[in-house]
Enzyme design. Sequence first.
Site: not given
Lengths: 198, 166
Positions: A148, B33-35, B98
């Site tokens: 991602d 890394s995304c939330v 995250g």
Amino acid sequence: MEKILENKIDALKEIINIGTGHAATALSEFIHKRVTVKVPDISVALISKMPELMGGADLRIRGFYFTLTGDFTGGIFLYFPEETAEGLANTILADMDEKGEEMKKSALMELSNITTNSYINAIANMIDSKIYISVPFYSADMLGAIIDFMLIEISQNADYALLMETFIEIEGEKISGKFIFMPDIISFNKLFERLGIK
Amino acid sequence: MSECAEFKIISVGIADYKACKSPAAIESTGLGSCVGIALIDPVTKIGGLAHIMLPSIEESRITTSPLKFADTAIRMMIEDMVKLGANKKRIVAKIAGGACMFALTVPNPAMNVGERNISAVKKVLQEENIPLVSEDTGKNFGRSLSFNLDSGKLKVKSAHYGIKEM
């Protein structure tokens, strides 16, 4: 317009074909087995569709990411599904008595180093450029989670991503892996310039 | 408007969100890394789950996909929930994700966007007066989320550490 796009795609295919070809040779020498390369696949898709196109967000993989600097900037990502990685590690460590997790990890790191350097050096030579490759960043987890940050990087400039992937297959084993080559936008333009495509 | 129909399990991809009313579970797979932001009004059991990639639309060069950003996606999701009948004053938040998936020997802002995402999400929640009741953020592993709107529980699955419910 369409003709130009077609030329560009053909040029990219040619480039990553050469890259993967060299990577496969290096891999073959490293593991003493025949390695074949499939025709590269190039597709443009919405960034949100990428995890699915690459095998599914929840696919367990071992991935190696390298940053590229020099005349050419961006990144390259090599990954194997978990079972493939396990099989590869066992092949490399065939003569060893002890095959601990750390050993497997460093064997795969070495393999990723050798193959990725061959891939990038072949491309650099072809377009007469200097490209420096970082050490591998390693992660074993779900595909979606590992990639991602790359999608995030691309999504700062675009909603679509160019997926350039190549498969490598090792004879006699159900082993396959994929390279994803990701130059940034500036490097793309440089690349076409060097190839004489405007 | 990303209102969902009467499905039991709704899935949310990267740079997307879904809002709906219980009975339903909203899921999202493979966050690094995304939330993921889970919002719920516990009384009406109207909730939503967002999977954001970047901190802020204001800092971005392109703005064609507002669902990518923490600030725009969270606000749109709140709006949708209110349209469905949620009371904004009752909405609470749970967040997860995250991570920084790679061991970095030298600082690399691109590979450490997770941290910036977490603080952006917290800032938006604060600005919207939405209490953050629990979080499972940071570290170096991927997460998959399943948000049960009936119980309000957020299930966080990881490949290495099993399942955590919060």
